[in-house]
Design a protein around this motif. Structure first.
Motif, PDB file in Angstrom:
ATOM      1  N   ASN A   1      31.969  55.909  69.495  1.00  0.00           N
ATOM      2  CA  ASN A   1      32.064  54.050  69.841  1.00  0.00           C
ATOM      3  C   ASN A   1      31.437  53.532  68.438  1.00  0.00           C
ATOM      4  O   ASN A   1      31.098  53.861  67.826  1.00  0.00           O
ATOM      5  CB  ASN A   1      31.507  53.674  71.114  1.00  0.00           C
ATOM      6  CG  ASN A   1      30.271  54.118  70.565  1.00  0.00           C
ATOM      7  OD1 ASN A   1      29.915  55.018  71.464  1.00  0.00           O
ATOM      8  ND2 ASN A   1      28.919  53.273  70.800  1.00  0.00           N
ATOM      9  N   ASP A   2      31.630  52.057  68.175  1.00  0.00           N
ATOM     10  CA  ASP A   2      31.834  51.138  67.211  1.00  0.00           C
ATOM     11  C   ASP A   2      31.493  51.869  66.141  1.00  0.00           C
ATOM     12  O   ASP A   2      30.402  51.792  65.183  1.00  0.00           O
ATOM     13  CB  ASP A   2      30.474  50.905  67.650  1.00  0.00           C
ATOM     14  CG  ASP A   2      30.119  49.577  69.387  1.00  0.00           C
ATOM     15  OD1 ASP A   2      29.977  48.948  69.527  1.00  0.00           O
ATOM     16  OD2 ASP A   2      29.955  50.538  69.897  1.00  0.00           O
ATOM     17  N   PHE A   3      32.310  52.862  65.469  1.00  0.00           N
ATOM     18  CA  PHE A   3      32.585  53.029  64.127  1.00  0.00           C
ATOM     19  C   PHE A   3      32.121  52.062  63.275  1.00  0.00           C
ATOM     20  O   PHE A   3      31.273  52.574  61.957  1.00  0.00           O
ATOM     21  CB  PHE A   3      33.928  53.834  64.082  1.00  0.00           C
ATOM     22  CG  PHE A   3      33.877  54.650  63.124  1.00  0.00           C
ATOM     23  CD1 PHE A   3      32.650  55.937  62.182  1.00  0.00           C
ATOM     24  CD2 PHE A   3      34.741  54.595  61.987  1.00  0.00           C
ATOM     25  CE1 PHE A   3      32.724  56.867  61.165  1.00  0.00           C
ATOM     26  CE2 PHE A   3      34.661  55.646  60.389  1.00  0.00           C
ATOM     27  CZ  PHE A   3      34.094  56.856  60.258  1.00  0.00           C
ATOM     28  N   HIS A   4      33.016  50.765  62.904  1.00  0.00           N
ATOM     29  CA  HIS A   4      32.989  49.782  62.315  1.00  0.00           C
ATOM     30  C   HIS A   4      33.383  50.425  60.454  1.00  0.00           C
ATOM     31  O   HIS A   4      32.971  50.503  59.758  1.00  0.00           O
ATOM     32  CB  HIS A   4      31.720  49.180  62.900  1.00  0.00           C
ATOM     33  CG  HIS A   4      31.865  47.830  63.810  1.00  0.00           C
ATOM     34  ND1 HIS A   4      31.748  47.453  63.744  1.00  0.00           N
ATOM     35  CD2 HIS A   4      30.764  48.601  64.531  1.00  0.00           C
ATOM     36  CE1 HIS A   4      31.863  46.866  64.823  1.00  0.00           C
ATOM     37  NE2 HIS A   4      30.476  47.700  65.174  1.00  0.00           N
ATOM     38  N   GLY A   5      34.019  50.977  60.825  1.00  0.00           N
ATOM     39  CA  GLY A   5      34.564  51.431  59.514  1.00  0.00           C
ATOM     40  C   GLY A   5      34.032  51.994  58.667  1.00  0.00           C
ATOM     41  O   GLY A   5      34.322  52.520  56.981  1.00  0.00           O
ATOM     42  N   ASN A   6      32.962  53.464  59.388  1.00  0.00           N
ATOM     43  CA  ASN A   6      32.237  53.597  58.024  1.00  0.00           C
ATOM     44  C   ASN A   6      32.289  54.893  57.599  1.00  0.00           C
ATOM     45  O   ASN A   6      32.102  56.278  57.709  1.00  0.00           O
ATOM     46  CB  ASN A   6      30.462  53.809  58.384  1.00  0.00           C
ATOM     47  CG  ASN A   6      29.725  52.723  58.772  1.00  0.00           C
ATOM     48  OD1 ASN A   6      29.104  52.611  57.809  1.00  0.00           O
ATOM     49  ND2 ASN A   6      29.836  51.672  59.587  1.00  0.00           N
TER      50      ASN A   6
END
Length: 570
Positions: free
Chosen positions: A48-53
């Motif tokens: 969840n909430d990887f945010h393109g890292n």
């Protein structure tokens, strides 16, 4: 009835008819045939909430407390791929709870997050709920990401025509405003190890308050529990009894706990986890960027797990359970969740390493883009009050970026988050006074989200008193926006050093409600500023770097701001 079953009935009839005793032969001499397994194993691996890292996150965003209570470096797509391979088997579905894209680093954001979506396809992601950040560029752009095609304005990326996501986005409470029909598929049915598992997608109903109006134009975000229950009933009508909710909403926690603990402060996440109908067997959450494994009771009084796996690819949540082959139901007592930290002490996956490097090379031109100008060096030398020109400039930029959407009145920046100076002399071929995106990113490399919470005047006072910690041995002066002024008296005891707090020139009262902006590291209690966790009305906005870039684009040339927002007395 099989022929083997018929044979057993015939033998029993003969015994009964002849009056032979059942103990004629020991039972061990005639073992019963092994019965087929009544359940089948299923494993979910959730993010969840990887945010393109794609690259390993840095600073506070690149570490997490592990099961032993030790903070360790974590995250990075190539390391996540290695850990994922060790968890996935033939019984596995890979799922997610939203915010996989949006508020992403330059390597992904420069190409409308196509690199991230391609990566997740390579890692075998099957289905994800939408998060609020999936709507940052609107529903039309989200459909393009799902289905394929080049960006209507920027065209195709260096990789060529976009082929679309290999996984499916679902959102049962995302409705078209004009007719209340589903704007996205509400559910997804995946066949895992031969059994059907239904997934419901839900996103926080507060999405309209944390996404730009353009991003949610034409959409309505319904209440999560009611929408989830309707979706569960739909799955039941389709014959699916094993049901998992992927929910982009979550709770806050007491910081620095094991990722397998449940130190949550009950909030929206707990409300949803306990409120969904008993048809839902398991709840996988996101949004609050915390790691926890908790158990609650569903409305029928049955135990039900709800989990979350931090953010930025630092944790993979493994959930094992059994599905009854006859009923198709998940055996609740068999559910076993485990948060696995994505450590960097493993060999990085070579293919994903090369994939990330390719996009890093492609984004180099973006990093050299001019975003504005400065009239002189803007650096980090501290005044007697602890203010720095660059620190208060960043606070001003953050206030400007959060004022409209989050109704922020003041902003505070942690000094440790300012990593380098902005120098007037050129660092490359850009020219004196020019600030490039890459230079701005070096100042704030952590990709923290901007957030806003409401604090009372008394809480703001208590927060500012936390600038002196460990008996005064540790001093961290929060950098204030121009809208916040106060006096500090270092001759007073710790806990009584702050006075005369003013917002926009007006004295603050203890009961006054004040909207305070800061990055998500601070809002989560980072650097010992635990009072932030008492805040209410959480709003999440852009990345901190985007706030700074927007400020330079709007105000260049920028002169070093004059310190003096904090008055030193005594």
């Amino acid at each position: 009835m099989t022929s083997r079953s018929l044979m057993r009935v015939s033998v029993a009839g003969i015994i009964a008819a002849t009056g032979l005793a059942l103990a004629v032969a020991p039972a061990s001499a005639h073992p019963k045939p092994t019965k087929p397994a009544k359940t089948v194993p299923v494993r979910l691996v959730a993010i969840n909430d990887f945010h393109g890292n794609l690259e390993p996150p840095t600073g506070s965003s690149g570490a997490i407390v592990n099961e032993a209570g030790t903070s360790v470096p974590a995250g990075g797509a190539a390391y996540m791929a290695t850990h994922l391979k060790s968890l996935v088997n033939k019984d596995t579905a890979v799922v997610a709870a939203g915010d996989l894209i949006g508020a992403t680093p330059l390597i992904s954001a420069a190409y409308h997050d196509e690199p991230t979506v391609e990566l997740l396809g390579k890692l075998g992601l099957d289905v994800s709920s939408v998060g609020n950040h999936e709507f940052d560029e609107g529903i039309t752009e989200l459909r393009r990401i799902q289905d394929g095609g080049c960006h209507p304005t920027d065209g195709c990326s260096p990789a060529g025509r976009w082929k679309g996501a290999k996984y499916e986005y679902v959102g049962a409470n995302v409705l078209k405003e004009k007719n209340d029909r589903f704007a996205l598929p509400p559910t997804s049915i995946q066949k895992v190890n031969g059994v059907k598992v239904g997934f419901i997608g839900l996103v926080t109903q507060t999405t309209p308050t944390i996404v730009s109006s353009a991003g949610i134009e034409g959409l309505r975000f319904a209440e999560e529990v009611e929408s989830g229950n309707r979706a569960a009933a739909l799955l039941r009508r389709q014959g699916v009894k094993a049901i998992v909710a992927l929910v982009h909403e979550g709770d806050s926690i007491t910081p620095n706990q094991s990722p397998d603990a449940c130190p949550v402060t009950p909030g929206a996440g707990s409300r949803i986890a306990s409120g969904l109908s008993a048809d839902v067997d398991l709840v996988v959450m996101g949004h609050s960027h915390q790691a926890y494994i908790c158990k609650t009771k569903d409305p029928a009084g049955q135990d039900r797990y709800y989990t979350q796996g931090s953010s930025f690819g630092r944790v993979l949540t493994k959930i094992d359970f059994q599905v009854d082959k006859k009923t198709g139901e998940i055996v609740r007592s068999s559910v076993a969740p485990d948060n696995n930290v994505v450590t960097r002490d493993v060999v990085a996956d070579p293919q994903i390493t090369q994939f990330v490097q390719t996009w890093k090379d492609r984004v180099a031109a973006v990093a050299n883009r001019e975003i504005g100008q400065i009239t002189a060096d803007i650096g980090r030398p501290a005044s007697p009050s602890g203010e720095t020109p660059l620190g208060i400039l960043i606070a001003d930029a953050q206030l400007e970026a959060t004022r409209a959407g989050g109704q922020a009145e003041v902003a505070l920046m942690n000094p440790g988050g300012v990593r380098t100076d902005l120098t007037f002399a050129q660092s490359g071929s850009e020219g004196n006074g020019v600030v490039t995106y890459g230079e701005a990113f070096a100042v704030q490399p952590f990709n923290n989200l901007m957030q806003v919470v409401t604090l009372t005047g008394a809480q703001l006072d208590a927060l500012l008193e936390q600038q002196w910690q460990n008996g005064g041995a540790t001093v961290r002066i929060l950098q204030p926006s121009a809208s916040l002024t106060y006096t500090m008296n270092l001759s007073q005891p710790i806990g009584s050093r702050v006075s005369e707090i003013k917002v926009n020139g007006t004295a603050v009262t203890d009961t006054q409600a004040i909207r305070v902006a800061a990055n998500n590291f601070l809002v989560g209690g980072g650097d010992g500023f635990s009072v932030f966790t008492q805040g209410t009305g959480l709003w999440s906005g852009p990345l901190d770097i985007d706030a700074l870039v927007a400020y330079f684009e709007a105000h260049s040339p920028v002169a070093p701001p004059v310190v003096g927002r904090i008055t030193v007395a005594g």
